[in-house]
Scaffold this motif. Structure first.
Motif, PDB file in Angstrom:
ATOM      1  N   TYR A  73       0.788  -1.152  -0.109  1.00 56.34           N
ATOM      2  CA  TYR A  73       0.056   0.106   0.045  1.00 56.34           C
ATOM      3  C   TYR A  73       0.756   1.135   0.103  1.00 56.34           C
ATOM      4  O   TYR A  73       0.769   2.228  -0.762  1.00 56.34           O
ATOM      5  CB  TYR A  73      -0.841   0.108   1.300  1.00 56.34           C
ATOM      6  CG  TYR A  73      -1.724   1.195   1.395  1.00 56.34           C
ATOM      7  CD1 TYR A  73      -2.682   1.616   0.735  1.00 56.34           C
ATOM      8  CD2 TYR A  73      -1.222   2.046   2.334  1.00 56.34           C
ATOM      9  CE1 TYR A  73      -3.490   2.879   0.900  1.00 56.34           C
ATOM     10  CE2 TYR A  73      -1.676   3.515   2.787  1.00 56.34           C
ATOM     11  CZ  TYR A  73      -3.150   3.680   1.871  1.00 56.34           C
ATOM     12  OH  TYR A  73      -3.479   5.062   2.165  1.00 56.34           O
ATOM     13  N   CYS A  74       1.836   1.268   0.803  1.00 59.50           N
ATOM     14  CA  CYS A  74       2.773   2.558   1.082  1.00 59.50           C
ATOM     15  C   CYS A  74       3.530   2.561  -0.408  1.00 59.50           C
ATOM     16  O   CYS A  74       3.818   3.773  -0.826  1.00 59.50           O
ATOM     17  CB  CYS A  74       3.736   2.241   2.044  1.00 59.50           C
ATOM     18  SG  CYS A  74       3.111   2.313   3.750  1.00 59.50           S
ATOM     19  N   GLY A  75       3.909   1.549  -1.036  1.00 60.15           N
ATOM     20  CA  GLY A  75       4.474   1.510  -2.463  1.00 60.15           C
ATOM     21  C   GLY A  75       3.914   2.008  -3.258  1.00 60.15           C
ATOM     22  O   GLY A  75       4.173   2.725  -4.237  1.00 60.15           O
ATOM     23  N   LEU A  76       2.522   1.660  -3.419  1.00 58.50           N
ATOM     24  CA  LEU A  76       1.492   1.935  -4.311  1.00 58.50           C
ATOM     25  C   LEU A  76       1.168   3.473  -4.125  1.00 58.50           C
ATOM     26  O   LEU A  76       1.239   4.372  -5.158  1.00 58.50           O
ATOM     27  CB  LEU A  76       0.063   1.389  -4.270  1.00 58.50           C
ATOM     28  CG  LEU A  76       0.212  -0.201  -4.659  1.00 58.50           C
ATOM     29  CD1 LEU A  76      -1.085  -0.728  -4.236  1.00 58.50           C
ATOM     30  CD2 LEU A  76       0.544  -0.301  -6.042  1.00 58.50           C
ATOM     31  N   PHE A  77       1.284   3.975  -3.062  1.00 57.61           N
ATOM     32  CA  PHE A  77       1.173   5.711  -2.857  1.00 57.61           C
ATOM     33  C   PHE A  77       2.571   6.341  -3.322  1.00 57.61           C
ATOM     34  O   PHE A  77       2.204   7.334  -4.124  1.00 57.61           O
ATOM     35  CB  PHE A  77       1.089   5.931  -1.296  1.00 57.61           C
ATOM     36  CG  PHE A  77       1.373   7.372  -0.923  1.00 57.61           C
ATOM     37  CD1 PHE A  77       0.003   8.180  -1.133  1.00 57.61           C
ATOM     38  CD2 PHE A  77       2.234   7.910  -0.506  1.00 57.61           C
ATOM     39  CE1 PHE A  77       0.109   9.555  -0.864  1.00 57.61           C
ATOM     40  CE2 PHE A  77       2.396   9.139  -0.225  1.00 57.61           C
ATOM     41  CZ  PHE A  77       1.380  10.094  -0.499  1.00 57.61           C
ATOM     42  N   GLY A  78       3.750   5.882  -3.073  1.00 59.71           N
ATOM     43  CA  GLY A  78       4.937   6.399  -3.700  1.00 59.71           C
ATOM     44  C   GLY A  78       4.700   6.385  -5.303  1.00 59.71           C
ATOM     45  O   GLY A  78       5.217   7.202  -5.865  1.00 59.71           O
ATOM     46  N   PHE A  79       4.422   5.396  -5.743  1.00 63.53           N
ATOM     47  CA  PHE A  79       4.252   4.986  -7.130  1.00 63.53           C
ATOM     48  C   PHE A  79       3.334   6.118  -7.814  1.00 63.53           C
ATOM     49  O   PHE A  79       3.442   6.694  -8.710  1.00 63.53           O
ATOM     50  CB  PHE A  79       3.738   3.663  -7.565  1.00 63.53           C
ATOM     51  CG  PHE A  79       4.035   3.397  -9.099  1.00 63.53           C
ATOM     52  CD1 PHE A  79       5.012   3.309  -9.562  1.00 63.53           C
ATOM     53  CD2 PHE A  79       2.826   3.153  -9.737  1.00 63.53           C
ATOM     54  CE1 PHE A  79       5.340   2.941 -10.766  1.00 63.53           C
ATOM     55  CE2 PHE A  79       2.921   2.699 -10.907  1.00 63.53           C
ATOM     56  CZ  PHE A  79       4.401   2.690 -11.698  1.00 63.53           C
TER      57      PHE A  79
END
Length: 270
Positions: free
Chosen positions: A66-72
């Motif tokens: 989820y955090c990675g998707l936010f950064g993406f």
């Protein structure tokens, strides 16, 4: 894919890609059910797995992705606006929610841990890591505003200097720019400002309890709202949506004539 202007070009594929990503992001958000909370010198993203299909370890993976998707998503903002310009220019924390810490998985950023003397002391590693996040947010905002402004002046100057552009092309460019303005405001309000608040205030040990619901909700709301400007402002898609609902209601659809338009036609002659 079927209702875009015939020569809109590969931009429609970029819109489809962003729509697919935002759909996946929304589904992952729905599965993860993240809770964002700020407390004194720390903020945490957590998930209550009590009664869930996922255990602690699985829940931790859900939060990480989820955090990675936010950064993406921050990177996608910049890519979107660069392309638009190029197209025309060629435990204690969990108690707040009454969730036992044993029933939650979480990622916590603790800026200033308490030392042996009982006083908070800045952690250089944490500040460096969040500094990288600030760089991501800042560079994304720079691309949005810089290329958005350049895109505006490029469209305005090109249309003003080129007399052979048809009214249809001018109208499409005007719609694209209006959509661009709204698409600039949406991430600023729903993503940049909330995440800036979440990152900054714990750094100075200033607790803002309202960020608990504020940040999580705005981030979850963004993927659903972001496609709306193109769908509502651009005439081709607005008519397609209207026709779709008329078809559902069993009413006769009006016949629309689509004019062949190519965005590269607006480039100034050399």
């Amino acid at each position: 894919m079927k209702k875009s202007p015939p020569k809109l070009g590969v931009y429609k594929y970029l819109m489809v890609y962003i729509a697919l990503f935002e759909g996946f992001y929304s589904i992952w958000d729905l599965i993860t059910e993240p809770i964002v909370h700020s407390y004194k010198a720390a903020f945490v993203v957590l998930r209550d797995f009590n009664g869930s299909l996922f255990n602690r370890e699985d829940s931790f993976v859900l939060i990480c992705v989820y955090c990675g998707l936010f950064g993406f998503s921050l990177a996608i903002f910049g890519v979107h606006f660069i392309y638009r310009y190029g197209a025309v220019n060629k435990g204690t924390i969990e108690s707040h929610f009454e969730i036992p810490i044993n029933d939650s998985s979480y990622i916590c950023v603790y800026y200033q841990p308490t030392g042996p003397d009982g006083q908070p002391h800045p952690d250089p590693k944490i500040f460096f890591a969040i500094g990288c996040m600030w760089y991501m947010v800042g560079s994304s905002m720079f691309c949005v505003f810089y290329f958005g402004i350049r895109c505006y002046f490029q469209i305005r100057n090109t249309i003003a200097m080129t007399s052979h552009i048809s009214a249809s092309v001018k109208n499409l460019q005007s719609q694209l720019f209006n959509a661009l303005v709204v698409q600039t405001i949406i991430p600023v309000v729903l993503m940049y400002i909330p995440i800036g608040i979440l990152f900054f205030f714990p750094m100075v040990i200033w607790e803002l309890p309202f960020t608990t619901s504020f940040v999580g909700y705005t981030i979850a709301l963004y993927p659903a709202i972001d496609p709306l400007p193109n769908m509502i402002i651009i005439k081709f898609y607005r008519k397609a949506i209207k026709d779709f609902f008329l078809k559902l209601c069993g009413k006769k659809q009006p016949v629309h004539s689509f004019i062949s338009i190519n965005l590269v036609d607006v480039a100034p002659a050399s």
